[in-house]
Design a protein around this motif. Structure first.
Motif, PDB file in Angstrom:
ATOM      1  N   TYR A 165       0.840  -1.190   0.000  1.00  0.00           N
ATOM      2  CA  TYR A 165       0.000   0.000   0.000  1.00  0.00           C
ATOM      3  C   TYR A 165       0.877   1.243   0.000  1.00  0.00           C
ATOM      4  N   ILE A 166       0.557   2.175  -0.892  1.00  0.00           N
ATOM      5  CA  ILE A 166       1.276   3.447  -0.969  1.00  0.00           C
ATOM      6  C   ILE A 166       0.273   4.591  -0.927  1.00  0.00           C
ATOM      7  N   ASP A 167       0.532   5.574  -0.064  1.00  0.00           N
ATOM      8  CA  ASP A 167      -0.195   6.843  -0.076  1.00  0.00           C
ATOM      9  C   ASP A 167       0.827   7.909  -0.437  1.00  0.00           C
ATOM     10  N   GLY A 168       0.832   8.287  -1.707  1.00  0.00           N
ATOM     11  CA  GLY A 168       1.854   9.213  -2.188  1.00  0.00           C
ATOM     12  C   GLY A 168       1.757  10.590  -1.572  1.00  0.00           C
ATOM     13  N   ASP A 169       0.532  11.046  -1.259  1.00  0.00           N
ATOM     14  CA  ASP A 169       0.377  12.378  -0.684  1.00  0.00           C
ATOM     15  C   ASP A 169       0.873  12.441   0.752  1.00  0.00           C
ATOM     16  N   ALA A 170       0.699  11.345   1.483  1.00  0.00           N
ATOM     17  CA  ALA A 170       1.120  11.315   2.891  1.00  0.00           C
ATOM     18  C   ALA A 170       2.512  10.722   3.074  1.00  0.00           C
ATOM     19  N   GLY A 171       3.123  10.222   1.997  1.00  0.00           N
ATOM     20  CA  GLY A 171       4.456   9.629   2.112  1.00  0.00           C
ATOM     21  C   GLY A 171       4.445   8.329   2.884  1.00  0.00           C
ATOM     22  N   ILE A 172       3.463   7.459   2.593  1.00  0.00           N
ATOM     23  CA  ILE A 172       3.316   6.193   3.323  1.00  0.00           C
ATOM     24  C   ILE A 172       3.621   5.019   2.404  1.00  0.00           C
ATOM     25  N   LEU A 173       4.393   4.068   2.912  1.00  0.00           N
ATOM     26  CA  LEU A 173       4.671   2.810   2.214  1.00  0.00           C
ATOM     27  C   LEU A 173       4.561   1.676   3.218  1.00  0.00           C
ATOM     28  N   ARG A 174       3.678   0.704   2.930  1.00  0.00           N
ATOM     29  CA  ARG A 174       3.504  -0.431   3.827  1.00  0.00           C
ATOM     30  C   ARG A 174       3.555  -1.727   3.030  1.00  0.00           C
ATOM     31  N   TYR A 175       4.274  -2.708   3.580  1.00  0.00           N
ATOM     32  CA  TYR A 175       4.263  -4.065   3.033  1.00  0.00           C
ATOM     33  C   TYR A 175       3.280  -4.896   3.845  1.00  0.00           C
ATOM     34  N   ARG A 176       2.213  -5.371   3.195  1.00  0.00           N
ATOM     35  CA  ARG A 176       1.205  -6.201   3.873  1.00  0.00           C
ATOM     36  C   ARG A 176       0.707  -5.549   5.166  1.00  0.00           C
ATOM     37  N   GLY A 177       0.636  -4.216   5.175  1.00  0.00           N
ATOM     38  CA  GLY A 177       0.148  -3.478   6.336  1.00  0.00           C
ATOM     39  C   GLY A 177       1.227  -2.977   7.269  1.00  0.00           C
ATOM     40  N   TYR A 178       2.446  -3.494   7.161  1.00  0.00           N
ATOM     41  CA  TYR A 178       3.531  -3.089   8.055  1.00  0.00           C
ATOM     42  C   TYR A 178       4.264  -1.868   7.482  1.00  0.00           C
ATOM     43  N   PRO A 179       4.411  -0.782   8.270  1.00  0.00           N
ATOM     44  CA  PRO A 179       5.139   0.403   7.795  1.00  0.00           C
ATOM     45  C   PRO A 179       6.581   0.042   7.420  1.00  0.00           C
ATOM     46  N   ILE A 180       7.054   0.592   6.317  1.00  0.00           N
ATOM     47  CA  ILE A 180       8.395   0.294   5.838  1.00  0.00           C
ATOM     48  C   ILE A 180       9.449   0.694   6.863  1.00  0.00           C
ATOM     49  N   GLU A 181       9.157   1.753   7.654  1.00  0.00           N
ATOM     50  CA  GLU A 181      10.116   2.206   8.663  1.00  0.00           C
ATOM     51  C   GLU A 181      10.344   1.139   9.734  1.00  0.00           C
ATOM     52  N   GLN A 182       9.274   0.454  10.156  1.00  0.00           N
ATOM     53  CA  GLN A 182       9.402  -0.594  11.170  1.00  0.00           C
ATOM     54  C   GLN A 182      10.155  -1.801  10.625  1.00  0.00           C
ATOM     55  N   LEU A 183       9.844  -2.175   9.388  1.00  0.00           N
ATOM     56  CA  LEU A 183      10.519  -3.328   8.792  1.00  0.00           C
ATOM     57  C   LEU A 183      12.002  -3.056   8.590  1.00  0.00           C
ATOM     58  N   ALA A 184      12.341  -1.862   8.138  1.00  0.00           N
ATOM     59  CA  ALA A 184      13.742  -1.527   7.901  1.00  0.00           C
ATOM     60  C   ALA A 184      14.552  -1.547   9.192  1.00  0.00           C
ATOM     61  N   LEU A 185      13.893  -1.182  10.291  1.00  0.00           N
ATOM     62  CA  LEU A 185      14.586  -1.124  11.580  1.00  0.00           C
ATOM     63  C   LEU A 185      14.680  -2.496  12.244  1.00  0.00           C
ATOM     64  N   GLN A 186      13.678  -3.345  12.073  1.00  0.00           N
ATOM     65  CA  GLN A 186      13.612  -4.569  12.864  1.00  0.00           C
ATOM     66  C   GLN A 186      13.677  -5.866  12.060  1.00  0.00           C
ATOM     67  N   SER A 187      13.377  -5.816  10.759  1.00  0.00           N
ATOM     68  CA  SER A 187      13.303  -7.035   9.973  1.00  0.00           C
ATOM     69  C   SER A 187      14.572  -7.217   9.146  1.00  0.00           C
ATOM     70  N   SER A 188      14.528  -8.201   8.252  1.00  0.00           N
ATOM     71  CA  SER A 188      15.627  -8.447   7.311  1.00  0.00           C
ATOM     72  C   SER A 188      15.014  -8.626   5.923  1.00  0.00           C
ATOM     73  N   HIS A 189      15.852  -8.614   4.916  1.00  0.00           N
ATOM     74  CA  HIS A 189      15.339  -8.728   3.553  1.00  0.00           C
ATOM     75  C   HIS A 189      14.610 -10.056   3.337  1.00  0.00           C
ATOM     76  N   LEU A 190      15.193 -11.170   3.782  1.00  0.00           N
ATOM     77  CA  LEU A 190      14.551 -12.464   3.547  1.00  0.00           C
ATOM     78  C   LEU A 190      13.288 -12.630   4.380  1.00  0.00           C
ATOM     79  N   GLU A 191      13.272 -12.112   5.605  1.00  0.00           N
ATOM     80  CA  GLU A 191      12.058 -12.185   6.407  1.00  0.00           C
ATOM     81  C   GLU A 191      10.948 -11.374   5.739  1.00  0.00           C
ATOM     82  N   THR A 192      11.308 -10.200   5.211  1.00  0.00           N
ATOM     83  CA  THR A 192      10.343  -9.359   4.510  1.00  0.00           C
ATOM     84  C   THR A 192       9.905 -10.006   3.201  1.00  0.00           C
ATOM     85  N   ALA A 193      10.798 -10.738   2.564  1.00  0.00           N
ATOM     86  CA  ALA A 193      10.435 -11.472   1.353  1.00  0.00           C
ATOM     87  C   ALA A 193       9.329 -12.476   1.668  1.00  0.00           C
TER      88      ALA A 193
END
Length: 491
Positions: free
Chosen positions: A79-107
């Motif tokens: 999900y992307i909201d271009g006006d609000a600058g939001i990017l989520r993978y399957r509902g999870y904010p990209i900022e949280q995933l980048a800080l706590q997850s890994s590429h393969l876990e996110t895959a």
């Protein structure tokens, strides 16, 4: 008094009056969208003198050049909201995933819809890494390229070549419902190709890199992370107990994670367009890689570095800014087709850049980049047009600081994006109602029906766009044209 449920439900429609006929049509609205095919019911008699190619009697067509506002599928992935600058993978904010997850876990998350348990992740990681090894014949394939071949050309070709090994994954050979059944056997075949493509993506990319370096190829190691294995395959020259720098390994993993998917971008759409013919996934992913090759897509971070090199020192930034306003120069790394405020990925990369520079030293272009960033953010011309830095502006500087050559930047984009391509491909294969081939309509504005005339009767049509360009021949071609020989065509 509130409206009844029946009244509220009826409001969730669009009423369209066709002034040509006076008829009114009611079109349902679902998830804030309308069906384009509903407009086929809005037809009218052909007007006097109207072109028959307009096909007015067959209903309205929806024109959307460049897919500016056309939804081609229903998706649960990104999900992307271009006006609000939001990017989520399957509902999870990209900022949280980048800080706590890994590429393969996110895959795993992108492909299967949820974050894995420890046991699930162990199986997924194990299969991906197990399938990273390529056939020994691949060495001959890679050596067939010129020494200066662009690595994206090599990678695109290699992904298509990879499919020739797996007849089990080819619907042309196994039946067109190979991937669309949805049963256990079909899902197992899908997942095995996913393991292969994600696992081999780094191996093929590393082989493309080492071809350019004139080095022998390296077998994927055991015991390293996904990005650690990638760096090992690119850089290992026989050293004992070689391990990539952990800061660079982590930085590359985060970069892979934030580049893994971005909804229906050009390359993902290409994968789905190609995949809709039920071709094998290797061919579909190769098509996506070719799309990513373009400078308006995967080549953008490379363009940023070339721009910064052309600017040179920070003192030259004001003159460059003015040249951009006059359309004499192109500003790369600012603005985005979707994001109208800021690219959420750019903040992640900017923060990570400092960690990388502590290890590698600051890139000499960093001060120029900072000066350009500051000047653009204060200039009304750029603020008014919402041209904020995107992910490409900073990622190129990190790749450069890590020692990657400029033309390898798109490869570093393609490798992680294989995950997103496969997530969308898998979703399409398993969608309700089966797969329908993507076949857009067009608005024909060419010549009406005309009759064939013989060559002697034709009037020449001149113009740059209406005639083939002249080719300047040199070398052997020029000499051959000047030579005489039996069968030579007479012009």
């Amino acid at each position: 008094m509130g409206r009844s449920l029946e009244s509220a439900a009826s409001d969730n429609t669009l009423s369209v009056r066709d002034n040509r006929t006076g008829k009114t049509y009611t079109i349902p609205i679902e998830d804030n969208s309308i069906s384009a095919t509903a407009f086929k019911a809005i037809s009218a008699p052909k007007a006097k003198g109207e072109r028959e190619e307009n096909e007015t009697e067959k209903g309205l067509r929806v024109q959307d050049k460049g897919f500016l506002n056309t939804a081609v599928l229903r998706s649960k992935i990104t999900y992307i909201d271009g006006d609000a600058g939001i990017l989520r993978y399957r509902g999870y904010p990209i900022e949280q995933l980048a800080l706590q997850s890994s590429h393969l876990e996110t895959a795993y998350l992108l492909i299967y819809g949820s974050l894995p348990t420890s046991a699930q992740y162990k199986v997924f990681q194990g299969e991906v890494m197990h399938h990273s090894v390529v056939h020994a014949d691949a060495e001959q394939f890679f050596r067939s390229f010129r020494y200066d071949a662009h690595p994206m050309a090599i990678l695109t070709s290699a992904l298509a070549y990879l499919g020739s090994y797996y007849s089990e994954a080819n619907p042309s050979l196994q039946g067109q419902n190979l991937f669309t059944k949805g049963d256990a056997a079909s899902l197992a075949i899908i997942d095995k190709q996913i393991f292969r493509l994600i696992g081999k993506a780094t191996t093929l990319a590393a082989m493309a890199y080492r071809v350019r370096q004139g080095r022998d190829f390296v077998t994927p190691p055991t015991g390293l992370s996904y990005t650690g294995s990638f760096l090992y395959q690119m850089d290992h020259l026989g050293e004992t107990d070689y391990k990539p720098n952990p800061v660079l390994e982590k930085a590359l993993d985060v970069l892979f994670l934030i580049h893994a998917d971005h909804e229906l971008n050009a390359s993902a759409t290409t994968v789905l367009q190609t995949g809709s013919s039920l071709v094998d996934p290797y061919s579909a992913v190769a098509a996506g890689c070719a799309s990513l090759y373009g400078p308006l897509h995967g080549g953008a971070n490379e363009a940023v570095i070339r721009m910064l090199i052309s600017i040179g020192r920070p003192g030259n930034v004001p003159a460059f800014i003015e040249a951009v306003k006059k359309r004499e120069k192109v500003l790369s790394g600012f603005g985005h087709r979707v994001y109208k405020t800021s690219d959420p990925r750019s903040f992640i990369v900017r923060k990570m850049a400092d960690e990388v520079f502590e290890v590698t030293g600051k890139d000499e272009l960093l001060e120029t980049a900072m000066a350009l960033h500051e000047a653009a953010m204060k200039d009304e011309y750029f603020v008014k047009r919402k041209l904020a830095p995107n992910v490409d502006f900073w990622s190129g500087l990190i790749y450069r600081a890590m020692g990657f050559p400029l033309d390898f930047f798109p490869v570093l984009f393609a490798v992680p994006r294989v995950v997103g391509w496969l997530a969308h491909w898998r979703q399409m294969m398993l969608q309700d109602g089966g797969v329908k081939i993507w076949r857009p309509r067009q608005i024909y504005v060419g010549a009406p029906k005309r009759d064939y005339v013989t060559m002697e009767q034709r009037v020449p049509v001149e113009g740059l766009r209406e005639t083939p360009s002249a080719v300047a021949h040199s070398g052997i071609s020029k000499r051959t044209m000047l030579a005489s020989f039996k069968g030579k065509a007479k012009l």
